[in-house]
Structures are given as structure tokens and as C-alpha cells.
Design a protein around this motif. Structure first.
Motif, PDB file in Angstrom:
ATOM      1  N   LEU A   1      37.009  11.015 -39.543  1.00 56.57           N
ATOM      2  CA  LEU A   1      36.236  10.342 -40.582  1.00 56.57           C
ATOM      3  C   LEU A   1      37.073  10.097 -41.833  1.00 56.57           C
ATOM      4  O   LEU A   1      37.018   9.033 -42.456  1.00 56.57           O
ATOM      5  CB  LEU A   1      35.005  11.162 -40.955  1.00 56.57           C
ATOM      6  N   GLU A   2      37.872  11.113 -42.195  1.00 59.38           N
ATOM      7  CA  GLU A   2      38.695  10.986 -43.386  1.00 59.38           C
ATOM      8  C   GLU A   2      39.702   9.847 -43.253  1.00 59.38           C
ATOM      9  O   GLU A   2      40.089   9.223 -44.239  1.00 59.38           O
ATOM     10  CB  GLU A   2      39.422  12.296 -43.657  1.00 59.38           C
ATOM     11  N   LEU A   3      40.115   9.577 -42.008  1.00 62.43           N
ATOM     12  CA  LEU A   3      41.074   8.504 -41.770  1.00 62.43           C
ATOM     13  C   LEU A   3      40.394   7.162 -41.529  1.00 62.43           C
ATOM     14  O   LEU A   3      41.074   6.160 -41.298  1.00 62.43           O
ATOM     15  CB  LEU A   3      41.957   8.861 -40.559  1.00 62.43           C
ATOM     16  N   GLY A   4      39.067   7.162 -41.546  1.00 58.83           N
ATOM     17  CA  GLY A   4      38.349   5.920 -41.310  1.00 58.83           C
ATOM     18  C   GLY A   4      38.242   5.535 -39.859  1.00 58.83           C
ATOM     19  O   GLY A   4      38.004   4.366 -39.525  1.00 58.83           O
ATOM     20  N   ILE A   5      38.432   6.508 -38.969  1.00 63.28           N
ATOM     21  CA  ILE A   5      38.307   6.253 -37.531  1.00 63.28           C
ATOM     22  C   ILE A   5      36.876   6.578 -37.131  1.00 63.28           C
ATOM     23  O   ILE A   5      36.462   7.742 -37.104  1.00 63.28           O
ATOM     24  CB  ILE A   5      39.310   7.113 -36.732  1.00 63.28           C
ATOM     25  N   LEU A   6      36.100   5.550 -36.832  1.00 61.62           N
ATOM     26  CA  LEU A   6      34.659   5.703 -36.601  1.00 61.62           C
ATOM     27  C   LEU A   6      34.375   5.499 -35.118  1.00 61.62           C
ATOM     28  O   LEU A   6      34.167   4.361 -34.655  1.00 61.62           O
ATOM     29  CB  LEU A   6      33.875   4.706 -37.459  1.00 61.62           C
ATOM     30  N   ILE A   7      34.363   6.585 -34.374  1.00 60.74           N
ATOM     31  CA  ILE A   7      34.162   6.517 -32.928  1.00 60.74           C
ATOM     32  C   ILE A   7      32.771   7.037 -32.596  1.00 60.74           C
ATOM     33  O   ILE A   7      32.416   8.154 -32.961  1.00 60.74           O
ATOM     34  CB  ILE A   7      35.229   7.353 -32.182  1.00 60.74           C
ATOM     35  N   GLY A   8      31.974   6.213 -31.906  1.00 60.63           N
ATOM     36  CA  GLY A   8      30.679   6.648 -31.408  1.00 60.63           C
ATOM     37  C   GLY A   8      29.528   6.492 -32.385  1.00 60.63           C
ATOM     38  O   GLY A   8      28.467   7.098 -32.171  1.00 60.63           O
ATOM     39  N   PHE A   9      29.690   5.730 -33.446  1.00 63.06           N
ATOM     40  CA  PHE A   9      28.628   5.550 -34.442  1.00 63.06           C
ATOM     41  C   PHE A   9      27.847   4.246 -34.169  1.00 63.06           C
ATOM     42  O   PHE A   9      28.427   3.222 -33.770  1.00 63.06           O
ATOM     43  CB  PHE A   9      29.219   5.501 -35.857  1.00 63.06           C
ATOM     44  N   TRP A  10      26.542   4.291 -34.457  1.00 64.18           N
ATOM     45  CA  TRP A  10      25.704   3.107 -34.323  1.00 64.18           C
ATOM     46  C   TRP A  10      25.665   2.287 -35.605  1.00 64.18           C
ATOM     47  O   TRP A  10      25.831   1.080 -35.593  1.00 64.18           O
ATOM     48  CB  TRP A  10      24.285   3.513 -33.925  1.00 64.18           C
ATOM     49  N   ASP A  11      25.457   2.992 -36.749  1.00 59.16           N
ATOM     50  CA  ASP A  11      25.367   2.267 -38.005  1.00 59.16           C
ATOM     51  C   ASP A  11      25.866   3.151 -39.139  1.00 59.16           C
ATOM     52  O   ASP A  11      26.284   4.285 -38.930  1.00 59.16           O
ATOM     53  CB  ASP A  11      23.940   1.774 -38.275  1.00 59.16           C
ATOM     54  N   SER A  12      25.789   2.623 -40.361  1.00 63.44           N
ATOM     55  CA  SER A  12      26.315   3.341 -41.518  1.00 63.44           C
ATOM     56  C   SER A  12      25.536   4.609 -41.818  1.00 63.44           C
ATOM     57  O   SER A  12      26.084   5.562 -42.400  1.00 63.44           O
ATOM     58  CB  SER A  12      26.321   2.430 -42.746  1.00 63.44           C
ATOM     59  N   HIS A  13      24.240   4.648 -41.419  1.00 67.69           N
ATOM     60  CA  HIS A  13      23.472   5.877 -41.644  1.00 67.69           C
ATOM     61  C   HIS A  13      24.041   7.030 -40.815  1.00 67.69           C
ATOM     62  O   HIS A  13      24.094   8.169 -41.286  1.00 67.69           O
ATOM     63  CB  HIS A  13      21.996   5.634 -41.289  1.00 67.69           C
ATOM     64  N   ASP A  14      24.445   6.734 -39.583  1.00 66.57           N
ATOM     65  CA  ASP A  14      25.080   7.771 -38.758  1.00 66.57           C
ATOM     66  C   ASP A  14      26.363   8.280 -39.407  1.00 66.57           C
ATOM     67  O   ASP A  14      26.670   9.473 -39.396  1.00 66.57           O
ATOM     68  CB  ASP A  14      25.405   7.222 -37.370  1.00 66.57           C
ATOM     69  N   VAL A  15      27.124   7.346 -39.993  1.00 62.06           N
ATOM     70  CA  VAL A  15      28.383   7.734 -40.648  1.00 62.06           C
ATOM     71  C   VAL A  15      28.101   8.622 -41.847  1.00 62.06           C
ATOM     72  O   VAL A  15      28.760   9.661 -42.044  1.00 62.06           O
ATOM     73  CB  VAL A  15      29.166   6.483 -41.087  1.00 62.06           C
ATOM     74  N   ASP A  16      27.101   8.253 -42.649  1.00 58.63           N
ATOM     75  CA  ASP A  16      26.771   9.053 -43.832  1.00 58.63           C
ATOM     76  C   ASP A  16      26.335  10.455 -43.430  1.00 58.63           C
ATOM     77  O   ASP A  16      26.725  11.450 -44.062  1.00 58.63           O
ATOM     78  CB  ASP A  16      25.666   8.375 -44.634  1.00 58.63           C
ATOM     79  N   GLU A  17      25.520  10.575 -42.387  1.00 61.55           N
ATOM     80  CA  GLU A  17      25.034  11.892 -41.952  1.00 61.55           C
ATOM     81  C   GLU A  17      26.180  12.756 -41.432  1.00 61.55           C
ATOM     82  O   GLU A  17      26.270  13.947 -41.739  1.00 61.55           O
ATOM     83  CB  GLU A  17      23.969  11.707 -40.876  1.00 61.55           C
ATOM     84  N   ALA A  18      27.063  12.142 -40.648  1.00 57.86           N
ATOM     85  CA  ALA A  18      28.207  12.900 -40.129  1.00 57.86           C
ATOM     86  C   ALA A  18      29.119  13.365 -41.249  1.00 57.86           C
ATOM     87  O   ALA A  18      29.675  14.473 -41.217  1.00 57.86           O
ATOM     88  CB  ALA A  18      28.992  12.051 -39.132  1.00 57.86           C
ATOM     89  N   THR A  19      29.278  12.517 -42.255  1.00 57.91           N
ATOM     90  CA  THR A  19      30.125  12.893 -43.384  1.00 57.91           C
ATOM     91  C   THR A  19      29.536  14.091 -44.118  1.00 57.91           C
ATOM     92  O   THR A  19      30.255  15.019 -44.499  1.00 57.91           O
ATOM     93  CB  THR A  19      30.273  11.710 -44.349  1.00 57.91           C
ATOM     94  N   ARG A  20      28.212  14.060 -44.328  1.00 49.64           N
ATOM     95  CA  ARG A  20      27.561  15.192 -45.004  1.00 49.64           C
ATOM     96  C   ARG A  20      27.699  16.474 -44.202  1.00 49.64           C
ATOM     97  O   ARG A  20      27.869  17.558 -44.765  1.00 49.64           O
ATOM     98  CB  ARG A  20      26.069  14.874 -45.213  1.00 49.64           C
ATOM     99  N   ASN A  21      27.665  16.377 -42.870  1.00 54.35           N
ATOM    100  CA  ASN A  21      27.729  17.565 -42.012  1.00 54.35           C
ATOM    101  C   ASN A  21      29.158  17.956 -41.632  1.00 54.35           C
ATOM    102  O   ASN A  21      29.360  18.956 -40.927  1.00 54.35           O
ATOM    103  CB  ASN A  21      26.921  17.334 -40.734  1.00 54.35           C
ATOM    104  N   GLY A  22      30.128  17.173 -42.079  1.00 59.33           N
ATOM    105  CA  GLY A  22      31.520  17.481 -41.720  1.00 59.33           C
ATOM    106  C   GLY A  22      31.789  17.304 -40.248  1.00 59.33           C
ATOM    107  O   GLY A  22      32.592  18.020 -39.652  1.00 59.33           O
ATOM    108  N   GLU A  23      31.120  16.337 -39.613  1.00 60.10           N
ATOM    109  CA  GLU A  23      31.242  16.132 -38.174  1.00 60.10           C
ATOM    110  C   GLU A  23      31.714  14.717 -37.889  1.00 60.10           C
ATOM    111  O   GLU A  23      31.791  13.859 -38.764  1.00 60.10           O
ATOM    112  CB  GLU A  23      29.894  16.361 -37.485  1.00 60.10           C
ATOM    113  N   SER A  24      31.990  14.475 -36.607  1.00 58.88           N
ATOM    114  CA  SER A  24      32.226  13.118 -36.129  1.00 58.88           C
ATOM    115  C   SER A  24      31.304  12.876 -34.946  1.00 58.88           C
ATOM    116  O   SER A  24      30.654  13.798 -34.448  1.00 58.88           O
ATOM    117  CB  SER A  24      33.683  12.917 -35.706  1.00 58.88           C
ATOM    118  N   GLY A  25      31.264  11.692 -34.474  1.00 55.04           N
ATOM    119  CA  GLY A  25      30.373  11.390 -33.357  1.00 55.04           C
ATOM    120  C   GLY A  25      31.062  11.456 -32.016  1.00 55.04           C
ATOM    121  O   GLY A  25      30.446  11.113 -31.007  1.00 55.04           O
ATOM    122  N   ASN A  26      32.350  11.897 -31.954  1.00 61.29           N
ATOM    123  CA  ASN A  26      33.035  11.860 -30.663  1.00 61.29           C
ATOM    124  C   ASN A  26      32.713  13.072 -29.799  1.00 61.29           C
ATOM    125  O   ASN A  26      32.201  14.070 -30.240  1.00 61.29           O
ATOM    126  CB  ASN A  26      34.554  11.758 -30.855  1.00 61.29           C
TER     127      ASN A  26
END
Length: 536
Positions: free
Chosen positions: A511-536
């Protein structure tokens, strides 16, 4: 914590040919005194029962399967971490005086543009050691250069093209003729050389010279003696110190010949096994082997007295061990290479001058330890933390200081017999000439590629005379230990460039590098960022 490390290794010394390990006749008071000052590990096993692979495992802290040097002369591949690499980065000099059996990976060095004569090239070519005096023994003709011991002998007036062989390892006949120490019939005769000029005293003197000039910087000195390895010949007064009356009966049975495992049966056909099957050979050779050990012991005493007199004992961790044993006719075998205790089990004494080790002084540990445990021990003594993704052993310091830590339940040793005549006798492809031992303290299981396993119950059969590997009533024991071997083989032996916890699977760095794997939309990205997770 000790400042320095004195790592003493003898070549081909059996675990049971010391006074402190129970031999009824041999005189080893100085090594016995080391055991009284420290802790003796009674169940120590090497990772391969032959010089080169065993030493490469000790020097890398890794199994032969991992470092790839599986027989004498097989190079240790360039890039393997060695004792020097681990200790140098902790500010400790790592120095050799004696034998390593190292064969440099010159092809790999050429491919990478490393000059063996350069600073880094020389260290890589010498297994990471700074060479003070390398003496591997077994000088062929012509004597290779550099040859400091041969030069030393020439300087003392020992003439001839090969003074190592013609003086240190030969006797003299009644007419002044040279009698080769390679021939076992001459084992009862004194070597032509004066005792004080022979290999073991020479190596001791050279080690003392290094220590005396080492200065205040911490060091690890690998004092590596080439004896009691054959040729079995020793100078006076050690040549007749022991006689046939001191030779213990061979541990062997007729059943081992009549119903031998195919690999052992092939080894029984080797010349070195056939000669040691003859009792007159054992009566002639073993007293010389014992004399070599007592000569070694006297030099250990000389060195220990000097360390005490110069005030270095209290700041030096001392380790005494061997690279493998010697069958000496036990189990109808000569040399080493198989997995009976006389071959694969070694003496191991650790003297830690720290007050924390007082609790184990003079004790004997029954823990199952491996030669690859020594390098993690040295790293800890040097103030570092062993790298678990590189080092496959475990530091012995918790055992030396009687700390409550979990410990292994088995030991592993490996052997590649493709370079031996057994390969042709059995018509095995070289890549299938593999033996692997798993020993859990009671049961010893040996996987033999292409053949049935070997199995020994050391509780009911401590001399390992009865192979139970073909007995259907022990199939479950074979299956259990076979699974232990399979788990060991599945371990990621080759991952040495990054620690196991370098990547934990959270994916937050993506996420820190801007590599967005497995996300549907920006809300998923925001939630993963808050939780310190990625979608892979």
C-alpha cells in the motif's frame, strides 16, 4: 562473556578414546582436565562422517544438503556464509592454525570476477579464515606451495623432497632405509622425526605464537590438528607407550557379515575395511593411534599451562572436539563414513570461564547436539544474535549455563558415497548414493536411497550390532523416523538472503508503494490503510 575463542579440533578422534569418556587404558589427563573445568557433551554428532563435509558444516553452521560440499574435494560454493563472515562483522578476528580441508570454488570465483589473491578472494578461498598457518597434512609429491611446515622441517635439516612424508610419517629400518608410514606393518616403529618437530607440537607452537602477538582485539583461533588421522605412525616416546594388551576387542559380530545391509556389505569389500578385519592389523595400528592421542593430549596440556601462565584462561572460551571418528575394525569396517557411533559421534567439551557456567563445571550433558551448534555459540559469545535463516544449529550457551530452553529431539547426519568403490559395487547412479541418519537418542534410522532403511535400537543394542530395518515388527518405528527426516528435508534450507520475518504477509508495504492488488474501489483501499493491511 569471554573475550576470545579457542576452537580446538582434532582429526579422526573417536568419542570413546579419551579417559574422560571411559577408555580404560588411554592416558589423556589434560583433555580430561578440560572436561573437569567445563561441560562435556556426551551425545555430540557431526553432520557428515568424513573430513571435508563435516568441517564445512561446522564452519558454516549448515547441513551438507544446504551448503553443497558433500564430499572431500567438492568446493564450498562461493557466497556461503562462513565462520569468518559471522564473526568478522562482530569485530572478532577469525584465524586458522592447522587443517580445514577447504576446497575453494575457483570456478564460481572466476565467474564473479573474484581474484583468489585479493583480500576478499583469499578469505573466500580459505573458508573465511585469516590464515596463520595452514597444515592439512597428506602432502603429495611434489609438496604444494606454500608449505610452511615442510619449510620448517627443511630449516631444521630434515632433507629430501618431501620431509613431511619421509620424516614425520616414515620409520627407519635397520639398514637406514625409509619405511613408509602409509604401510600399517610399520605402525609399531617410531617416526624418524624428533617428537618436538612433529606435526602436533609444531601446530601447538604456531598457535601460541599467534595468541602471543594477537594484541587486545578479540579473536577466534581455530587450532585444527591433523592427528590422530592416518598415517598411523608416531615419534618416540609415544610409539611404544601402548601395546596389544591395551587394544580393546573389536565390536562386531558374524551376523553383520552374513546379513549385512547392501551398502554396509559393499563397504566391507573396501580395502580399508578388509585390512582392519585382520586382528594382527588392529594389534599393530591401534597402539599407534593411542600414542598419537596421548601426544595430542600432552600438547593440549602444554597449551593450557601457557594460557594460565599468561593470564589468558579467564578470558577465553575453549572448545575441544573432532571432525569424525575411526572404526578401527569395529563392525568389520575401517576409516569412517557410516553412521555407527565410532564414526559419527565425537567428543565435545566446552569450557566457558564465565561465572554463569559454574553450575555445569565437571558435568556431562546428555543433550543431543550437533557440530553445527558451535558457530551459533561463537556468534553469541562474540556478542551477536545468530541468524536463524542462515545458521541451522542452535547456540550451546543455554546448556552450558543451564538455562531452561527447549532443545531438539533428534540429530541429522548425511553422507554421499558416490566417490567410493561402493557406488560401482552397488551399481548406483552417483546422484542416488545418499545416506541420511536420524537419531533420537534411542533409535538410529538410516535412509539409504534405493534400498531398505537401517534401524538400530541403542537401548537394547548399544553396540549397534543388530540392524532391525528389515524387521516387519519395527515398520512403525521406521515410518516415524522417516517422517522426521521428511520434515527436516522440507525445511527451507536455501533461504539465506532474507530473514524469515522480513515479510510477514500483512502486505502493508505494498500500500505504501501504491501497489493496489485485489481492491474493488477506493473505500476498500481506505479501510485497508486504516487497518494496516492489503487485499492480497
Amino acid at each position: 562473556m569471554p573475550k576470545n575463542i579457542l576452537f580446538i579440533m582434532s582429526d579422526q578422534l573417536r568419542f570413546d578414546y579419551l579417559g574422560c569418556t571411559g577408555h580404560p587404558h588411554i592416558r589423556t589427563p589434560h583433555i580430561d582436565a578440560l572436561a573437569a573445568r567445563g561441560i562435556r557433551f556426551d551425545r555430540a554428532y557431526v553432520q557428515s562422517p568424513i573430513c571435508g563435509p563435516s568441517r564445512m558444516s561446522t564452519y558454516t553452521g549448515r547441513y551438507p544438503r544446504s551448503h553443497g560440499s558433500t564430499w572431500n574435494g567438492v568446493p564450498l560454493r562461493v557466497g556461503e556464509w562462513t565462520m569468518g563472515d559471522h564473526l568478522d562483522e562482530l569485530g572478532m578476528r577469525t584465524v586458522l592454525c592447522g587443517k580445514t580441508h577447504m576446497r575453494a570454488d575457483l570456478e564460481g570465483m572466476r565467474r564473479l570476477g573474484l581474484d583468489p589473491a585479493s583480500g576478499i578472494g583469499a578469505r573466500v578461498a580459505e573458508c573465511g579464515f585469516e590464515i596463520w598457518d595452514r597444515l592439512d597434512g597428506l602432502h603429495p609429491d611434489p609438496v604444494p606451495e606454500p608449505a610452511p611446515y615442510a619449510d620448517y622441517l627443511r630449516g631444521l635439516g630434515y632433507g629430501g623432497p618431501n620431509p613431511w612424508e619421509q620424516w614425520a610419517n616414515s620409520a627407519e629400518g635397520d639398514e637406514g632405509e625409509i619405511l613408509s608410514g602409509w604401510l600399517m606393518e610399520h605402525a609399531d616403529k617410531p617416526a624418524r622425526i624428533r617428537n618436538e618437530d612433529s606435526e602436533t607440537p609444531y601446530t601447538t607452537t604456531r598457535a601460541m605464537e599467534f595468541i602471543a602477538g594477537a594484541g587486545d582485539d578479540p579473536w577466534c583461533l581455530h587450532l585444527s590438528y591433523i592427528k590422530p588421522h592416518w598415517p598411523y605412525i608416531v615419534p618416540a616416546p609415544y610409539h611404544d607407550m601402548y601395546g596389544p594388551e591395551h587394544v580393546l576387542p573389536a565390536v562386531r559380530s558374524q551376523a553383520e557379515l552374513s546379513d549385512a545391509h547392501p551398502v554396509l556389505a559393499a563397504y566391507h569389500q573396501h580395502r580399508f575395511s578388509k585390512v582392519f578385519a585382520r586382528e594382527e592389523v588392529r594389534q599393530r595400528v591401534i597402539p599407534a593411534y593411542m600414542g598419537l592421542i596421548t601426544q595430542l593430549d600432552d600438547q593440549i596440556g602444554r597449551l593450557m599451562d601457557w594460557l594460565e601462565e599468561t593470564g589468558r584462561s579467564d578470558e577465553t572460551l575453549i572448545v575441544f572436539t573432532s571432525d569424525h571418528g575411526d572404526y578401527l575394525g569395529d563392525h568389520w569396517l575401517g576409516e569412517k563414513e557410516m553412521f555407527h557411533d565410532p564414526s559419527v559421534r565425537v567428543p565435545l567439551i566446552v569450557v566457558d570461564p564465565s561465572p554463569e557456567a559454574d553450575v555445569t563445571r565437571g558435568t556431562v550433558s546428555e543433550a543431543l547436539v550437533e557440530a553445527i551448534d558451535l558457530l551459533p555459540t561463537f556468534v553469541e559469545v562474540a556478542g551477536g544474535a545468530p541468524k536463524p535463516h542462515v545458521l541451522e544449529g542452535a547456540s550451546l550457551l543455554p546448556l552450558v549455563r543451564r538455562q531452561d530452553v527447549p532443545w531438539r529431539g533428534h540429530v541429522i547426519s548425511e553422507y554421499d558415497y558416490s566417490s567410493r568403490r561402493a557406488q560401482a559395487i552397488l551399481d548406483q547412479s552417483p546422484q542416488d548414493c545418499r545416506l541420511i541418519m536420524v537419531h533420537d537418542g534411542r533409535w538410529k534410522y538410516v535412509h539409504a536411497e534405493g534400498f531398505r532403511p537401517m534401524l538400530y535400537d541403542l537401548k537394547s543394542d548399544p553396540d549397534e550390532l543388530h540392524d532391525l530395518g528389515a524387521d516387519p515388527t519395527h515398520e512403525s518405528e521406521c515410518a516415524r523416523l522417516g517422517e522426521v527426516l521428511n520434515r527436516w528435508a522440507r525445511h527451507p534450507h536455501s533461504r539465506i538472503t532474507a530473514p524469515y520475518d522480513a515479510q510477514t504477509g500483512s502486505g502493508a508495504e505494498e500500500l505504501e508503494l501504491g501497489i493496489l492488488i485485489g481492491f474493488w474501489d477506493s473505500h476498500d483501499v481506505d479501510e485497508a490503510t486504516r487497518n494496516g493491511e492489503s487485499g492480497n
